[in-house]
Design a protein around this motif. Sequence first.
Motif, short mmCIF file in Angstrom:
data_model
loop_
_atom_site.label_atom_id
_atom_site.label_comp_id
_atom_site.label_asym_id
_atom_site.label_seq_id
_atom_site.Cartn_x
_atom_site.Cartn_y
_atom_site.Cartn_z
N UNK A 133 0.82 -1.22 0.00
CA UNK A 133 0.00 0.00 0.00
C UNK A 133 0.85 1.27 0.00
N UNK A 134 2.16 1.10 -0.17
CA UNK A 134 3.04 2.25 -0.32
C UNK A 134 3.68 2.75 0.96
N UNK A 135 3.52 2.02 2.06
CA UNK A 135 4.16 2.43 3.32
C UNK A 135 5.66 2.17 3.21
N UNK A 136 6.52 3.14 3.57
CA UNK A 136 7.97 2.93 3.49
C UNK A 136 8.41 1.77 4.39
N UNK A 137 9.46 1.04 4.00
CA UNK A 137 9.89 -0.12 4.79
C UNK A 137 10.14 0.17 6.26
N UNK B 191 12.54 -10.43 6.46
CA UNK B 191 11.69 -10.34 5.27
C UNK B 191 12.35 -11.05 4.09
N UNK B 192 13.64 -10.81 3.92
CA UNK B 192 14.36 -11.43 2.81
C UNK B 192 14.42 -12.95 2.97
N UNK B 193 14.62 -13.42 4.21
CA UNK B 193 14.67 -14.86 4.46
C UNK B 193 13.32 -15.52 4.16
N UNK B 194 12.23 -14.81 4.47
CA UNK B 194 10.89 -15.39 4.27
C UNK B 194 10.43 -15.33 2.83
N UNK B 195 10.68 -14.19 2.15
CA UNK B 195 10.08 -13.95 0.85
C UNK B 195 11.05 -13.92 -0.32
N UNK B 196 12.35 -13.94 -0.01
CA UNK B 196 13.33 -13.98 -1.09
C UNK B 196 13.60 -12.64 -1.75
N UNK B 197 13.01 -11.56 -1.24
CA UNK B 197 13.27 -10.22 -1.76
C UNK B 197 13.41 -9.28 -0.58
N UNK B 198 14.03 -8.13 -0.79
CA UNK B 198 14.12 -7.13 0.27
C UNK B 198 12.78 -6.41 0.41
N UNK B 199 12.52 -5.80 1.55
CA UNK B 199 11.27 -5.03 1.69
C UNK B 199 11.11 -3.98 0.60
N UNK B 200 12.19 -3.30 0.24
CA UNK B 200 12.08 -2.28 -0.81
C UNK B 200 11.83 -2.92 -2.16
N UNK B 201 12.42 -4.09 -2.40
CA UNK B 201 12.16 -4.79 -3.65
C UNK B 201 10.72 -5.23 -3.75
N UNK B 202 10.15 -5.66 -2.61
CA UNK B 202 8.74 -6.05 -2.59
C UNK B 202 7.85 -4.86 -2.85
N UNK B 203 8.20 -3.74 -2.22
CA UNK B 203 7.43 -2.49 -2.39
C UNK B 203 7.41 -2.09 -3.86
N UNK C 24 8.14 -1.71 9.20
CA UNK C 24 8.84 -2.50 10.22
C UNK C 24 8.37 -2.10 11.62
N UNK C 25 8.32 -0.80 11.88
CA UNK C 25 7.90 -0.32 13.20
C UNK C 25 6.45 -0.68 13.49
N UNK C 26 5.61 -0.63 12.47
CA UNK C 26 4.18 -0.88 12.66
C UNK C 26 3.89 -2.32 13.07
N UNK C 27 4.77 -3.25 12.69
CA UNK C 27 4.53 -4.65 13.05
C UNK C 27 5.44 -5.13 14.17
N UNK C 28 6.21 -4.22 14.77
CA UNK C 28 6.94 -4.58 15.97
C UNK C 28 8.43 -4.80 15.85
N UNK C 29 9.03 -4.43 14.72
CA UNK C 29 10.47 -4.55 14.57
C UNK C 29 11.13 -3.23 14.97
N UNK C 30 11.98 -3.27 16.00
CA UNK C 30 12.68 -2.07 16.43
C UNK C 30 13.85 -1.75 15.52
N UNK C 31 14.36 -2.76 14.83
CA UNK C 31 15.54 -2.61 13.98
C UNK C 31 15.17 -2.82 12.52
N UNK C 32 15.41 -1.81 11.68
CA UNK C 32 15.14 -1.96 10.25
C UNK C 32 16.00 -3.06 9.62
N UNK C 33 17.31 -3.18 9.97
CA UNK C 33 18.10 -4.28 9.41
C UNK C 33 17.56 -5.66 9.79
N UNK C 34 17.12 -5.82 11.05
CA UNK C 34 16.56 -7.11 11.47
C UNK C 34 15.30 -7.43 10.68
N UNK C 35 14.46 -6.40 10.48
CA UNK C 35 13.26 -6.59 9.66
C UNK C 35 13.63 -6.98 8.23
#
Length: 269
Positions: A226-230, A249-261, A234-245
Amino acid sequence: MLSRTGQIPSARRPLPQDAVDRPLAAFRRDYADGESTGRHSHARAQLLFSLSGVMRIATDTASFIVPSGRALWVPAAEPHSVLVAGTVRMRALFLREDAARAGPAGVTVMATSPLMRELILAACEEPLEWDEHGRGGHLAALLIEEIRRAPALPFGVPEPREPRLARLAAALRADPASPLSLDDWAARIGASPRSLSRHFRAETGLSFGAWRQALRLAEAAALLAQGVPPARAAAAVGYASAPAFGAAFRAAFGVTPRGSEGRTVQNRQ
Protein backbone atom coordinates in the motif's frame (compact mmCIF):
# COMPACT_ATOMS: atom_id res chain seq x y z
CA MET A 1 -16.06 -11.11 -22.83
CA LEU A 2 -14.52 -14.03 -20.95
CA SER A 3 -14.03 -11.71 -17.99
CA ARG A 4 -17.07 -9.63 -17.21
CA THR A 5 -17.79 -7.50 -14.19
CA GLY A 6 -20.47 -9.39 -12.30
CA GLN A 7 -21.95 -10.19 -8.93
CA ILE A 8 -19.77 -11.08 -5.96
CA PRO A 9 -19.02 -14.81 -6.34
CA SER A 10 -21.22 -16.94 -4.12
CA ALA A 11 -22.04 -20.59 -3.66
CA ARG A 12 -25.74 -19.71 -4.00
CA ARG A 13 -25.37 -17.81 -7.26
CA PRO A 14 -22.81 -19.61 -9.45
CA LEU A 15 -21.06 -17.57 -12.09
CA PRO A 16 -20.97 -18.65 -15.77
CA GLN A 17 -17.22 -19.13 -15.31
CA ASP A 18 -18.01 -22.00 -12.92
CA ALA A 19 -19.69 -24.02 -15.66
CA VAL A 20 -18.46 -22.95 -19.12
CA ASP A 21 -17.07 -25.84 -21.16
CA ARG A 22 -13.50 -24.56 -21.39
CA PRO A 23 -10.36 -25.47 -19.39
CA LEU A 24 -10.40 -22.01 -17.85
CA ALA A 25 -12.51 -18.88 -17.81
CA ALA A 26 -11.57 -15.41 -16.60
CA PHE A 27 -13.49 -12.96 -14.43
CA ARG A 28 -12.80 -9.40 -13.40
CA ARG A 29 -14.23 -7.06 -10.85
CA ASP A 30 -13.09 -3.92 -9.03
CA TYR A 31 -13.70 -3.70 -5.27
CA ALA A 32 -13.85 -0.60 -3.08
CA ASP A 33 -11.72 -0.27 0.04
CA GLY A 34 -13.19 -2.35 2.86
CA GLU A 35 -15.54 -4.36 0.64
CA SER A 36 -15.98 -8.05 1.49
CA THR A 37 -17.37 -11.00 -0.43
CA GLY A 38 -18.54 -12.91 2.61
CA ARG A 39 -17.84 -16.61 3.04
CA HIS A 40 -18.49 -18.57 -0.16
CA SER A 41 -17.08 -21.28 -2.40
CA HIS A 42 -16.95 -22.19 -6.08
CA ALA A 43 -17.38 -25.39 -8.03
CA ARG A 44 -14.05 -24.78 -9.76
CA ALA A 45 -10.56 -23.93 -8.58
CA GLN A 46 -9.65 -20.24 -8.77
CA LEU A 47 -6.55 -18.19 -9.27
CA LEU A 48 -7.16 -14.75 -7.72
CA PHE A 49 -4.89 -11.91 -8.86
CA SER A 50 -4.96 -8.22 -8.02
CA LEU A 51 -3.60 -5.36 -10.10
CA SER A 52 -3.80 -2.97 -7.14
CA GLY A 53 -4.61 -3.00 -3.45
CA VAL A 54 -4.35 -5.90 -1.04
CA MET A 55 -6.65 -8.91 -0.69
CA ARG A 56 -7.08 -10.59 2.69
CA ILE A 57 -8.46 -14.08 2.18
CA ALA A 58 -9.65 -16.20 5.09
CA THR A 59 -10.32 -19.93 4.91
CA ASP A 60 -11.47 -22.20 7.72
CA THR A 61 -7.87 -23.01 8.67
CA ALA A 62 -5.67 -20.05 7.68
CA SER A 63 -5.57 -16.44 6.57
CA PHE A 64 -3.67 -15.14 3.56
CA ILE A 65 -2.47 -11.69 2.60
CA VAL A 66 -2.16 -11.22 -1.15
CA PRO A 67 -0.48 -7.96 -2.20
CA SER A 68 -0.90 -6.70 -5.74
CA GLY A 69 1.26 -8.56 -8.19
CA ARG A 70 0.81 -11.90 -6.42
CA ALA A 71 -1.91 -14.50 -6.81
CA LEU A 72 -3.83 -16.90 -4.59
CA TRP A 73 -4.72 -20.43 -5.62
CA VAL A 74 -8.03 -21.63 -4.13
CA PRO A 75 -9.00 -25.26 -4.78
CA ALA A 76 -12.54 -26.13 -5.87
CA ALA A 77 -15.21 -26.11 -3.15
CA GLU A 78 -12.86 -24.40 -0.63
CA PRO A 79 -14.91 -22.01 1.57
CA HIS A 80 -13.25 -18.60 1.76
CA SER A 81 -13.94 -14.90 2.14
CA VAL A 82 -12.17 -11.90 0.63
CA LEU A 83 -11.70 -8.55 2.38
CA VAL A 84 -9.99 -5.80 0.40
CA ALA A 85 -7.67 -3.01 1.54
CA GLY A 86 -7.43 -0.13 -0.91
CA THR A 87 -9.09 -0.26 -4.30
CA VAL A 88 -8.61 -3.82 -5.54
CA ARG A 89 -8.81 -4.60 -9.25
CA MET A 90 -9.30 -8.34 -9.11
CA ARG A 91 -8.68 -10.56 -12.12
CA ALA A 92 -9.52 -14.23 -11.59
CA LEU A 93 -9.30 -17.50 -13.46
CA PHE A 94 -11.73 -20.38 -12.92
CA LEU A 95 -10.19 -23.73 -13.86
CA ARG A 96 -12.04 -26.87 -14.91
CA GLU A 97 -11.09 -30.02 -12.97
CA ASP A 98 -8.65 -31.29 -15.61
CA ALA A 99 -6.84 -27.93 -15.86
CA ALA A 100 -6.84 -27.45 -12.08
CA ARG A 101 -4.48 -30.41 -11.70
CA ALA A 102 -1.71 -27.95 -12.64
CA GLY A 103 -2.20 -26.10 -9.35
CA PRO A 104 -1.26 -27.01 -5.77
CA ALA A 105 -3.41 -29.21 -3.57
CA GLY A 106 -4.21 -26.50 -1.02
CA VAL A 107 -4.76 -22.77 -0.77
CA THR A 108 -1.44 -21.17 -1.76
CA VAL A 109 -0.08 -17.68 -2.40
CA MET A 110 1.88 -17.79 -5.64
CA ALA A 111 4.49 -15.60 -7.27
CA THR A 112 3.35 -14.35 -10.66
CA SER A 113 5.82 -13.97 -13.50
CA PRO A 114 5.50 -11.01 -15.87
CA LEU A 115 4.32 -13.53 -18.47
CA MET A 116 1.58 -14.88 -16.20
CA ARG A 117 0.36 -11.36 -15.46
CA GLU A 118 0.09 -10.50 -19.14
CA LEU A 119 -1.61 -13.81 -19.91
CA ILE A 120 -4.23 -13.19 -17.21
CA LEU A 121 -4.96 -9.75 -18.64
CA ALA A 122 -5.12 -11.14 -22.17
CA ALA A 123 -7.51 -13.89 -21.06
CA CYS A 124 -9.78 -11.18 -19.68
CA GLU A 125 -10.25 -9.87 -23.22
CA GLU A 126 -11.42 -13.20 -24.65
CA PRO A 127 -15.08 -14.19 -25.05
CA LEU A 128 -16.53 -16.58 -22.46
CA GLU A 129 -16.56 -19.44 -24.95
CA TRP A 130 -13.23 -18.72 -26.62
CA ASP A 131 -11.94 -20.51 -29.70
CA GLU A 132 -10.18 -23.65 -28.47
CA HIS A 133 -8.06 -23.70 -31.63
CA GLY A 134 -7.34 -19.97 -31.71
CA ARG A 135 -5.91 -17.26 -29.47
CA GLY A 136 -7.96 -18.29 -26.44
CA GLY A 137 -6.71 -21.86 -26.64
CA HIS A 138 -3.08 -20.73 -26.84
CA LEU A 139 -3.53 -18.37 -23.88
CA ALA A 140 -5.12 -21.12 -21.80
CA ALA A 141 -2.35 -23.59 -22.54
CA LEU A 142 0.32 -21.07 -21.53
CA LEU A 143 -1.56 -20.04 -18.40
CA ILE A 144 -1.89 -23.63 -17.22
CA GLU A 145 1.85 -24.12 -17.70
CA GLU A 146 2.65 -20.89 -15.83
CA ILE A 147 0.42 -21.99 -12.94
CA ARG A 148 2.24 -25.33 -12.86
CA ARG A 149 5.61 -23.56 -12.60
CA ALA A 150 4.67 -20.71 -10.22
CA PRO A 151 6.63 -20.69 -6.93
CA ALA A 152 4.69 -20.75 -3.66
CA LEU A 153 5.12 -17.82 -1.25
CA PRO A 154 4.76 -18.00 2.57
CA PHE A 155 2.06 -15.33 2.90
CA GLY A 156 -0.33 -17.68 4.72
CA VAL A 157 -0.74 -17.71 8.51
CA PRO A 158 -2.42 -20.76 10.13
CA GLU A 159 -5.42 -19.92 12.29
CA PRO A 160 -5.79 -21.61 15.70
CA ARG A 161 -9.33 -22.86 16.35
CA GLU A 162 -9.28 -23.37 20.13
CA PRO A 163 -11.26 -20.41 21.55
CA ARG A 164 -8.56 -19.03 23.85
CA LEU A 165 -5.87 -19.30 21.17
CA ALA A 166 -8.23 -17.78 18.60
CA ARG A 167 -8.74 -14.75 20.86
CA LEU A 168 -4.96 -14.44 21.27
CA ALA A 169 -4.47 -14.63 17.50
CA ALA A 170 -7.16 -11.99 16.91
CA ALA A 171 -5.51 -9.66 19.43
CA LEU A 172 -2.13 -10.02 17.72
CA ARG A 173 -3.68 -9.53 14.31
CA ALA A 174 -5.20 -6.28 15.57
CA ASP A 175 -1.86 -5.21 17.07
CA PRO A 176 1.03 -7.14 15.51
CA ALA A 177 3.53 -4.83 17.23
CA SER A 178 2.38 -5.91 20.69
CA PRO A 179 5.48 -6.47 22.88
CA LEU A 180 3.74 -9.01 25.15
CA SER A 181 5.77 -12.18 25.66
CA LEU A 182 4.63 -15.80 25.66
CA ASP A 183 4.47 -15.62 29.47
CA ASP A 184 2.35 -12.45 29.30
CA TRP A 185 -0.12 -14.03 26.86
CA ALA A 186 -0.28 -17.22 28.89
CA ALA A 187 -1.29 -15.21 31.96
CA ARG A 188 -3.91 -13.33 29.95
CA ILE A 189 -5.61 -16.44 28.58
CA GLY A 190 -5.31 -18.44 31.80
CA ALA A 191 -2.76 -21.06 30.77
CA SER A 192 0.79 -21.93 31.69
CA PRO A 193 3.48 -20.85 29.19
CA ARG A 194 4.34 -24.49 28.57
CA SER A 195 0.71 -25.41 27.93
CA LEU A 196 0.21 -22.40 25.65
CA SER A 197 3.32 -23.27 23.66
CA ARG A 198 2.28 -26.91 23.29
CA HIS A 199 -1.28 -26.13 22.24
CA PHE A 200 -0.19 -23.40 19.84
CA ARG A 201 2.14 -25.78 18.02
CA ALA A 202 -0.53 -28.49 17.92
CA GLU A 203 -3.09 -26.08 16.45
CA THR A 204 -0.90 -24.26 13.91
CA GLY A 205 2.15 -26.43 13.31
CA LEU A 206 4.34 -23.51 14.42
CA SER A 207 5.84 -22.34 17.67
CA PHE A 208 4.28 -19.20 19.11
CA GLY A 209 7.35 -17.18 18.12
CA ALA A 210 7.40 -18.50 14.55
CA TRP A 211 3.66 -17.87 14.17
CA ARG A 212 3.98 -14.30 15.43
CA GLN A 213 6.87 -13.63 13.05
CA ALA A 214 4.88 -15.05 10.11
CA LEU A 215 1.97 -12.77 11.05
CA ARG A 216 4.20 -9.72 11.40
CA LEU A 217 5.90 -10.28 8.06
CA ALA A 218 2.59 -10.88 6.27
CA GLU A 219 1.14 -7.70 7.74
CA ALA A 220 4.31 -5.81 6.77
CA ALA A 221 3.96 -7.09 3.20
CA ALA A 222 0.42 -5.70 3.11
CA LEU A 223 1.65 -2.30 4.29
CA LEU A 224 4.47 -2.26 1.74
CA ALA A 225 2.00 -3.07 -1.03
CA GLN A 226 0.00 0.00 0.00
CA GLY A 227 3.04 2.25 -0.32
CA VAL A 228 4.16 2.43 3.32
CA PRO A 229 7.97 2.93 3.49
CA PRO A 230 9.89 -0.12 4.79
CA ALA A 231 11.05 1.58 8.01
CA ARG A 232 7.49 2.54 8.92
CA ALA A 233 6.16 -0.90 8.01
CA ALA A 234 8.84 -2.50 10.22
CA ALA A 235 7.90 -0.32 13.20
CA ALA A 236 4.18 -0.88 12.66
CA VAL A 237 4.53 -4.65 13.05
CA GLY A 238 6.94 -4.58 15.97
CA TYR A 239 10.47 -4.55 14.57
CA ALA A 240 12.68 -2.07 16.43
CA SER A 241 15.54 -2.61 13.98
CA ALA A 242 15.14 -1.96 10.25
CA PRO A 243 18.10 -4.28 9.41
CA ALA A 244 16.56 -7.11 11.47
CA PHE A 245 13.26 -6.59 9.66
CA GLY A 246 15.00 -6.56 6.29
CA ALA A 247 16.86 -9.79 7.05
CA ALA A 248 13.72 -11.57 8.26
CA PHE A 249 11.69 -10.34 5.27
CA ARG A 250 14.36 -11.43 2.81
CA ALA A 251 14.67 -14.86 4.46
CA ALA A 252 10.89 -15.39 4.27
CA PHE A 253 10.08 -13.95 0.85
CA GLY A 254 13.33 -13.98 -1.09
CA VAL A 255 13.27 -10.22 -1.76
CA THR A 256 14.12 -7.13 0.27
CA PRO A 257 11.27 -5.03 1.69
CA ARG A 258 12.08 -2.28 -0.81
CA GLY A 259 12.16 -4.79 -3.65
CA SER A 260 8.74 -6.05 -2.59
CA GLU A 261 7.43 -2.49 -2.39
CA GLY A 262 8.60 -1.88 -5.94
CA ARG A 263 6.54 -4.76 -7.29
CA THR A 264 3.24 -2.98 -6.72
CA VAL A 265 1.50 -2.80 -10.08
CA GLN A 266 -0.93 -0.01 -10.86
CA ASN A 267 -0.91 0.40 -14.61
CA ARG A 268 -2.86 -1.17 -17.45
CA GLN A 269 -6.18 -2.92 -17.15
